[in-house]
Motif scaffolding. Structure first.
Motif, PDB file in Angstrom:
ATOM      1  N   ILE A  59     -15.246  34.239  -9.261  1.00 45.30           N
ATOM      2  CA  ILE A  59     -15.081  33.171  -8.265  1.00 45.30           C
ATOM      3  C   ILE A  59     -13.707  33.240  -7.608  1.00 45.30           C
ATOM      4  O   ILE A  59     -13.565  33.058  -6.402  1.00 45.30           O
ATOM      5  CB  ILE A  59     -15.301  31.790  -8.927  1.00 45.30           C
ATOM      6  N   GLN A  60     -12.693  33.540  -8.401  1.00 41.44           N
ATOM      7  CA  GLN A  60     -11.333  33.580  -7.871  1.00 41.44           C
ATOM      8  C   GLN A  60     -11.054  34.822  -7.042  1.00 41.44           C
ATOM      9  O   GLN A  60     -10.088  34.855  -6.276  1.00 41.44           O
ATOM     10  CB  GLN A  60     -10.329  33.495  -9.029  1.00 41.44           C
ATOM     11  N   SER A  61     -11.898  35.845  -7.203  1.00 43.62           N
ATOM     12  CA  SER A  61     -11.613  37.118  -6.538  1.00 43.62           C
ATOM     13  C   SER A  61     -12.433  37.364  -5.280  1.00 43.62           C
ATOM     14  O   SER A  61     -12.278  38.396  -4.635  1.00 43.62           O
ATOM     15  CB  SER A  61     -11.852  38.276  -7.521  1.00 43.62           C
ATOM     16  N   CYS A  62     -13.335  36.432  -4.935  1.00 42.18           N
ATOM     17  CA  CYS A  62     -14.141  36.648  -3.727  1.00 42.18           C
ATOM     18  C   CYS A  62     -14.457  35.308  -3.068  1.00 42.18           C
ATOM     19  O   CYS A  62     -14.106  34.243  -3.577  1.00 42.18           O
ATOM     20  CB  CYS A  62     -15.439  37.392  -4.061  1.00 42.18           C
ATOM     21  N   SER A  63     -15.138  35.371  -1.929  1.00 43.69           N
ATOM     22  CA  SER A  63     -15.471  34.153  -1.189  1.00 43.69           C
ATOM     23  C   SER A  63     -16.530  33.349  -1.932  1.00 43.69           C
ATOM     24  O   SER A  63     -17.281  33.908  -2.743  1.00 43.69           O
ATOM     25  CB  SER A  63     -16.000  34.519   0.202  1.00 43.69           C
ATOM     26  N   PRO A  64     -16.613  32.035  -1.667  1.00 42.73           N
ATOM     27  CA  PRO A  64     -17.634  31.210  -2.337  1.00 42.73           C
ATOM     28  C   PRO A  64     -19.056  31.735  -2.120  1.00 42.73           C
ATOM     29  O   PRO A  64     -19.861  31.723  -3.050  1.00 42.73           O
ATOM     30  CB  PRO A  64     -17.444  29.832  -1.692  1.00 42.73           C
TER      31      PRO A  64
END
Length: 318
Positions: free
Chosen positions: A10-15
């Protein structure tokens, strides 16, 4: 395991990309329980929003007008074959809560979220309005509350919101146009709403009469108007009603003439058919090759287009 390490993804890509993790289960593994995923995403969204509020920020970490939980439930709804009221109700609550948080933060995305909420309430056919109504009653989301009241069939309350609270007579008339095919009394309700104001809103009532004379019974409408209403106020309306009545009378006369012509044609055809007759004697037998029996004196029979005679029972079997 997926939920345990989902934070990294989640922190490394778009929602939008992050949500795909919860739908693409590896081959040979059980799919994730959607309600567990939703609970996990709700907690994470809540933590993110609380952190923003605590820091005094007016923007979310992701520059977007949605949350992971909202995205996830949108995908669930899009993939379902039959509308699930639980999911639809849940999405409304999530959008409402997110909108409230954004307003409190004075975040710029709140208008877009409200549009999403309004559109979903208007077009979804699967949420349970009576369960959602209490969540909107005390808010300033009056248009959204009116949509829910309309879905519950509380048309008078919805009209009061448009006329008294929002002061939007245009929306009130549009609402009546939308409801009219299912409820022909809706324009009368709007007229009553105007006349129940203190003081009565005669100008809007008269304008309604003038713009929609065909949708308001003149006898009932005129009887509802207060005594101080002058003829000058109603002159255009009365003229429209008389013109409409004349048009209807002409249409009724045309229909009556057409019906008389059809009746005359039917009578002529009846006379023509009555001129055809058959003579049945003791020696007359049924034309059905499987019967060939004589006719009883009071027995029912059928005459075929070629003139053959059959017992009616034989004709029905054939």
């Amino acid at each position: 395991v997926v939920l345990k390490y989902a934070t990294v993804v989640i922190q490394s890509c778009s929602p939008h990309d992050a949500i795909s993790v919860f739908f693409d289960s590896p081959v040979g593994t059980e799919p994730l329980d959607p309600m567990e995923v939703l609970e996990y995403l709700e907690k994470r969204d809540e933590a993110v929003i609380k952190a923003c509020v605590k820091s005094g920020s007016s923007t979310l970490p992701q520059d977007d007008d949605t949350t992971l939980a909202i995205l996830f439930i949108h995908n669930l709804i899009a993939s379902e074959e039959i509308g699930n009221p639980v999911l639809h109700n849940k999405l409304v609550i999530l959008l409402l809560q997110f909108y409230m948080h954004l307003c409190a933060m004075e975040a710029p995305q709140h208008d877009n979220v409200r549009k999403q909420l309004f559109q979903f309430l208007r077009y979804s056919k699967h949420y349970v309005a009576r369960e959602l109504a209490p969540h909107f009653k005390s808010t300033e989301l009056h248009e959204e509350y009116a949509v829910i009241l309309a879905r519950m069939g509380r048309h008078r309350d919805a009209l009061k919101i448009y006329t008294h609270t929002l002061k939007s007579h245009k929306h009130a008339r549009e609402y009546c146009e939308m409801v009219y095919p299912q409820n022909p009394d809706i324009f009368v309700m709007l007229l009553e709403t105007y006349l129940q104001e203190n003081p009565p809103n005669i100008s809007q009532a008269v304008q309604l009469l003038q713009n929609h004379p065909s949708k308001l019974p003149p006898e009932a409408a005129l009887e509802m108007l207060p005594g101080e209403t002058t003829f000058s106020h109603l002159q255009n309306y009365v003229g429209s009603v008389l013109t409409l009545q004349q048009t209807r009378n002409r249409q009724n006369k045309i229909i009556l003439q057409l019906m008389r012509k059809e009746h005359l044609k039917a009578m002529v055809e009846k006379k023509r058919l009555e001129r055809k007759h058959v003579i049945i004697t003791r020696d007359t037998v049924c034309a059905n090759p499987n019967c060939q029996r004589r006719f009883q004196r009071d027995g029912a029979f059928a005459r075929l287009p070629n003139g053959d005679i059959m017992h009616y029972a034989c004709y029905e079997k054939q």
